[in-house]
Design an enzyme around this catalytic site. Structure first.
Site, short mmCIF file in Angstrom:
data_model
loop_
_atom_site.label_atom_id
_atom_site.label_comp_id
_atom_site.label_asym_id
_atom_site.label_seq_id
_atom_site.Cartn_x
_atom_site.Cartn_y
_atom_site.Cartn_z
CB ALA A 70 -70.39 -48.37 47.81
NE ARG A 97 -79.17 -44.47 59.53
CZ ARG A 97 -80.13 -44.82 58.94
NH1 ARG A 97 -81.39 -45.48 59.17
NH2 ARG A 97 -80.25 -44.81 57.54
CG ASN A 151 -47.01 -89.20 69.08
OD1 ASN A 151 -46.98 -88.28 69.67
ND2 ASN A 151 -47.44 -90.10 69.15
CB ALA A 206 -47.92 -83.20 76.07
CE1 TYR A 232 -40.45 -62.19 63.95
CE2 TYR A 232 -41.29 -62.24 66.49
CZ TYR A 232 -41.17 -61.53 65.02
OH TYR A 232 -41.31 -60.16 64.96
#
Ligand code: UD1
Ligand code: MG
Length: 456
Positions: free
Chosen positions: A18, A24, A370, A373, A380
């Site tokens: 390696a 390239r 539940n 939406a 944070y």
């Protein structure tokens, strides 16, 4: 790593080259750290070596050595690294690991870290070549276009006479389509002497590993060819070849997933990772990306355009369309994550639903709750992260902001549009928004006044 002696009963050392510059690739990153199916090419080779039961690995590093060595240690803590200061050729590179070779292994296996798709079975097949008594076993393939590869010149006995590099080959030799894949197994007892005998009198002035073949024959050792498919031994030198390696890896992973009992409706549009676990009767719709660290339980459905990474999806869960599961998302059985929902570092309980337009991060959502939406966990403050804990069977109304750290008790209701900054007791209703007021006739009076103004 455990030594698997079932196949040959011999101890092996793998030397993984390696050290090349990888110019390239036109990259700041060392070539062998570029990823295929979610992990570095070097990690793929280390994993193949380990899966083939090879106990000891030595990685030869040069360009970008700190980063390459760190990746080797991370993926294979037992692997040792050796530095090749100047890139003087593949035999010279192997000799950088001289101290490891000198410890005396039965088999020395040389692999290239930029050849990431080699299977453990092929590594094992090379070792079996040695177990059969050969001094050197060479991995070869029939190349569609052999240009650039070393040509494998075979003897009447089926062994290898020599490997001729493109630049050193005669016209007739260039017409040979059997090519050297680069992997080689050398009898450990003879390896150092063979490698040290290699010179650099060739077109490139390099110490070619391939020269050990002629030297082994000259010393009276048998040489063998082990055949591989071209796809398996693809070498990655530029980003076009990197994309080709990715394509082959993806085809393998999709096939494994489908044979394991998952339905991929349009497999060519589903991208998996090296460690993806998919159960039975899972359906993955078109255009899904699955990054590293994902497991998907039986009977789950991943709808289109979802992106998963570091997440576990429970039995029968439903994800998406357009869902994003980030690291630490853990979804229990029959959970439902709907469109434009992001989940990060959160446990979502059995049968719980987060169906539309939400961000749930650093949170626990209890079973059968539940989440309406547009609900957001505000986790944070610009400096630290805080947790939101929601109990079982809770109901969080649409467009609520839960300002963490905060806890919503089991069975509680949160009124839509609330900003919740304090804990809510079990089975309570919390509403944190301006109270609605109404002025009768206000609108018609307003319109009358404004239209008079406009006329005047
Ligand atoms: C090599 C083989 C060639 C084979 C081809 C398959 C030799 C002489 N030639 O040619 O027969 O058909 O691979 O792809 O072995 N490396 C080092 N240090 C060095 C030189 C190379 O670590 O000094 C590493 C590179 O990082 C790479 C590997 O060895 O992983 C192969 O080197 P590369 O220069 O690509 O060899 P090829 O010319 O492709
Ligand atoms: Mg090469």
């Amino acid at each position: 790593m455990t030594e698997d002696k079932r196949s040959t009963g011999r101890r092996a050392l793998a030397v993984i080259l390696a050290a090349g510059e990888g110019t390239r690739m036109k990259s700041r990153r060392p070539k062998v750290l570029h990823e295929v199916a979610g992990r570095s090419m070097l990690a793929h080779v280390l994993a193949a070596v380990e899966a083939a039961g090879v106990a000891a690995a030595a990685v030869v590093v040069g360009g970008g050595r700190e980063d390459v060595a760190a990746e080797a240690r991370r993926r294979s803590p037992g692997a040792r690294t050796f530095v090749q200061e100047r890139q003087l050729g593949t035999a010279h590179a192997v000799l950088a690991a001289r101290d490891a070779i000198a410890e005396g292994y039965d088999d020395l296996i040389v692999l290239f870290a930029d050849t990431p798709l080699v299977s453990p079975a092929t590594v094992a097949a090379l070792r079996e070549g040695l177990a059969g008594g050969a001094g050197v076993a060479v991995l070869a393939f029939e190349a569609e276009n052999p240009f650039g590869y070393g040509r494998v010149l075979r003897g009447a006995d089926g062994g290898v006479l020599a490997i001729r590099e493109e630049k050193d080959a005669s016209e007739a030799e260039r017409r040979v389509t059997l090519c050297n894949a680069g992997l080689m197994a050398i009898d450990g007892a003879r390896a150092l002497a063979l490698l040290e005998g290699v010179g650099s009198a060739n077109a490139q002035g390099e110490f070619y590993l391939t020269d050990v073949v002629e030297r082994a024959r000259a010393a009276g050792s048998a040489t063998r060819v082990v055949l591989a498919e071209e796809e398996e031994v693809l070498g990655v030198n530029d980003r076009v070849q990197l994309a080709r390696a990715e394509q082959i890896a993806q085809q393998r992973l999709r096939r494994t997933a489908m044979l394991g009992g998952a339905t991929l409706i349009a497999p060519e549009t589903v991208f998996l990772s090296f460690d993806t676990e998919i159960g039975r009767d899972v359906t993955v719709e078109p255009h899904v990306v699955i990054g590293p660290g994902v497991s998907i339980g039986d009977d789950a459905t991943i709808h289109s355009f979802s992106h998963l990474e570091g997440a576990s999806v429970g039995v029968g869960a439903q994800i998406g369309p357009y869902a994003r599961l980030r690291p630490g998302a853990r979804l229990a059985a029959a959970a439902k994550i709907g469109n434009f929902v992001e989940i990060k570092a959160a446990d979502i309980g059995e049968g719980a639903k987060v169906n539309h337009l939400s961000y749930v991060g650093d949170a626990t959502v209890g079973a059968h709750s539940n989440i309406g939406a547009g609900v957001i966990t505000c986790n944070y403050d610009g400096f630290f992260k805080y947790r939101t804990v929601i109990g079982e069977r809770a109901f969080v109304g649409s467009n609520s902001a839960l300002v963490a750290p905060v806890e919503i008790g089991s069975g509680a209701y949160v009124g839509s549009g609330s900003v919740i900054t304090r804990d809510v007791a079990a089975d309570a209703l919390a509403v944190g928004r301006a109270r609605q007021m109404e002025k009768g006739g206000w609108a018609s009076a307003f319109r009358a006044v404004q239209s008079e103004k406009k006329k005047g």
